[in-house]
Design a protein around this motif. Structure first.
Motif, PDB file in Angstrom:
ATOM      1  N   ASP A 179       3.211 -16.942  -2.319  1.00 49.97           N
ATOM      2  CA  ASP A 179       2.685 -15.861  -3.148  1.00 49.97           C
ATOM      3  C   ASP A 179       3.819 -15.035  -3.760  1.00 49.97           C
ATOM      4  O   ASP A 179       3.759 -14.643  -4.928  1.00 49.97           O
ATOM      5  CB  ASP A 179       1.768 -14.951  -2.320  1.00 49.97           C
ATOM      6  N   LEU A 180       4.847 -14.771  -2.962  1.00 54.79           N
ATOM      7  CA  LEU A 180       5.984 -14.009  -3.479  1.00 54.79           C
ATOM      8  C   LEU A 180       6.668 -14.783  -4.594  1.00 54.79           C
ATOM      9  O   LEU A 180       7.039 -14.202  -5.632  1.00 54.79           O
ATOM     10  CB  LEU A 180       6.977 -13.710  -2.354  1.00 54.79           C
ATOM     11  N   TYR A 181       6.818 -16.082  -4.406  1.00 57.13           N
ATOM     12  CA  TYR A 181       7.401 -16.901  -5.463  1.00 57.13           C
ATOM     13  C   TYR A 181       6.565 -16.823  -6.733  1.00 57.13           C
ATOM     14  O   TYR A 181       7.109 -16.700  -7.842  1.00 57.13           O
ATOM     15  CB  TYR A 181       7.524 -18.364  -5.028  1.00 57.13           C
ATOM     16  N   LEU A 191      11.578 -23.179  -2.287  1.00 59.85           N
ATOM     17  CA  LEU A 191      10.987 -21.932  -2.803  1.00 59.85           C
ATOM     18  C   LEU A 191      12.046 -20.846  -2.892  1.00 59.85           C
ATOM     19  O   LEU A 191      12.098 -20.089  -3.864  1.00 59.85           O
ATOM     20  CB  LEU A 191       9.858 -21.459  -1.888  1.00 59.85           C
ATOM     21  N   ALA A 192      12.886 -20.761  -1.874  1.00 59.69           N
ATOM     22  CA  ALA A 192      13.935 -19.743  -1.854  1.00 59.69           C
ATOM     23  C   ALA A 192      14.875 -19.926  -3.039  1.00 59.69           C
ATOM     24  O   ALA A 192      15.199 -18.961  -3.740  1.00 59.69           O
ATOM     25  CB  ALA A 192      14.709 -19.820  -0.546  1.00 59.69           C
ATOM     26  N   SER A 193      15.301 -21.150  -3.282  1.00 56.77           N
ATOM     27  CA  SER A 193      16.242 -21.413  -4.362  1.00 56.77           C
ATOM     28  C   SER A 193      15.637 -21.072  -5.716  1.00 56.77           C
ATOM     29  O   SER A 193      16.245 -20.372  -6.533  1.00 56.77           O
ATOM     30  CB  SER A 193      16.666 -22.891  -4.334  1.00 56.77           C
ATOM     31  N   ALA A 194      14.401 -21.541  -5.944  1.00 62.61           N
ATOM     32  CA  ALA A 194      13.757 -21.300  -7.239  1.00 62.61           C
ATOM     33  C   ALA A 194      13.430 -19.819  -7.429  1.00 62.61           C
ATOM     34  O   ALA A 194      13.658 -19.256  -8.512  1.00 62.61           O
ATOM     35  CB  ALA A 194      12.483 -22.147  -7.346  1.00 62.61           C
ATOM     36  N   GLY A 195      12.900 -19.193  -6.383  1.00 62.83           N
ATOM     37  CA  GLY A 195      12.522 -17.790  -6.498  1.00 62.83           C
ATOM     38  C   GLY A 195      13.706 -16.869  -6.678  1.00 62.83           C
ATOM     39  O   GLY A 195      13.692 -15.984  -7.540  1.00 62.83           O
ATOM     40  N   LEU A 196      14.743 -17.088  -5.885  1.00 61.54           N
ATOM     41  CA  LEU A 196      15.908 -16.202  -5.963  1.00 61.54           C
ATOM     42  C   LEU A 196      16.705 -16.417  -7.245  1.00 61.54           C
ATOM     43  O   LEU A 196      17.306 -15.482  -7.768  1.00 61.54           O
ATOM     44  CB  LEU A 196      16.791 -16.390  -4.728  1.00 61.54           C
TER      45      LEU A 196
END
Length: 266
Positions: A191-193, A225-230
């Motif tokens: 959801d955060l992403y 997700l971390a890589s794409a979101g950040l």
């Protein structure tokens, strides 16, 4: 030409009030008498008198819209730039904060990240910058990361997830407070992403965190997700680092000093 004032004004008032209500300009009645007296004393032209009344109405509408923006934003009205104590942590770049208050990052759809240990004023500063944005006509929403994710997840049960997501995509500035304060449980990372991704280059995120950015990937629990979101969150982002003393720690120390210790019985 015809002069201002006179007994006819009293007779005209009910009709004028009705006409202004029809035009949704009934606020003009609030300053009509005062402006009428000024017009008589200052020998204003009719055009000048009309211009002053319209200025009053424009100001009233602007104030009403600002009040509505602040109410929708859920910002704490007491947290302002004027009330922020820059002297408490003098290593904070005051000039940078004042430049951010001009909201250029918002016009460019860039993000703003405020990082620092607990109690140094991150939330106060975020809310103060949110108020500056609202004053300049931007729609703002302030929410903790945890509350937003709980709200989004609740939408899965009744099919309102997309509508709820829209609440966080609509504002010009979304302030996400306390990122990393608590572990993000699934499906929170997804959801955060989605919030970050959907707002990317369309609207700004102001995020506060007591974690250093190099710790953020672990909060997503998913490396992809971390890589794409950040990547999207950090792209062209403005960063404010607050180092130094804690307001809350100072308050606890003062309280300890003020409360006398119990004396032991002999």
């Amino acid at each position: 030409g015809r002069s201002f004032g006179g007994g006819a004004d009293v007779e005209l008032k009910p009709q004028l009030s009705h006409q202004l209500r029809q035009l949704r300009m009934s606020g003009v009645m609030e300053t009509l008498d005062a402006r009428n007296r000024q017009a008589i004393d200052g020998q204003w032209s009719y055009q000048e008198f009309l211009s002053r009344l319209l200025e009053d109405e424009t100001e009233r509408r602007a104030q009403k819209q600002l009040s509505m923006r602040l109410r929708r934003s859920t910002l704490n009205a007491t947290k302002t730039i004027e009330g922020f104590d820059f002297q408490f942590n003098p290593n904070l770049n005051r000039q940078q904060i004042l430049q951010l208050a001009a909201c250029e990052y918002l016009r460019e759809h860039r993000n703003l990240l405020i990082c620092g240990p607990t109690g140094v004023g991150k939330t106060h500063l975020a809310q103060a910058l949110g108020q500056e944005a609202a004053r300049q006509g931007f729609d703002v929403l302030f929410v903790s990361v945890q509350k937003m994710l709980q709200h989004l997840n609740g939408g899965r049960a009744d099919g309102s997830w997309e509508r709820r997501l829209g609440n966080y995509l609509r504002p010009d500035l979304l302030i996400l407070d306390d990122f990393g304060l608590k572990p993000i449980q699934p499906p929170g990372p997804e959801d955060l992403y989605d919030v970050i991704n959907e707002r990317y280059e369309r609207g700004s995120i102001l995020l506060t965190s007591n974690r250093a950015p190099n710790e953020w990937p672990d909060l997503f629990l998913d490396p992809l997700l971390a890589s794409a979101g950040l990547d999207r969150l950090l792209d062209r982002a403005e960063v404010v680092i607050i180092r130094g003393a804690s307001y809350r720690a100072q308050g606890r120390a003062r309280l300890t000093e003020e409360v006398p210790t119990a004396q032991k019985e002999p």
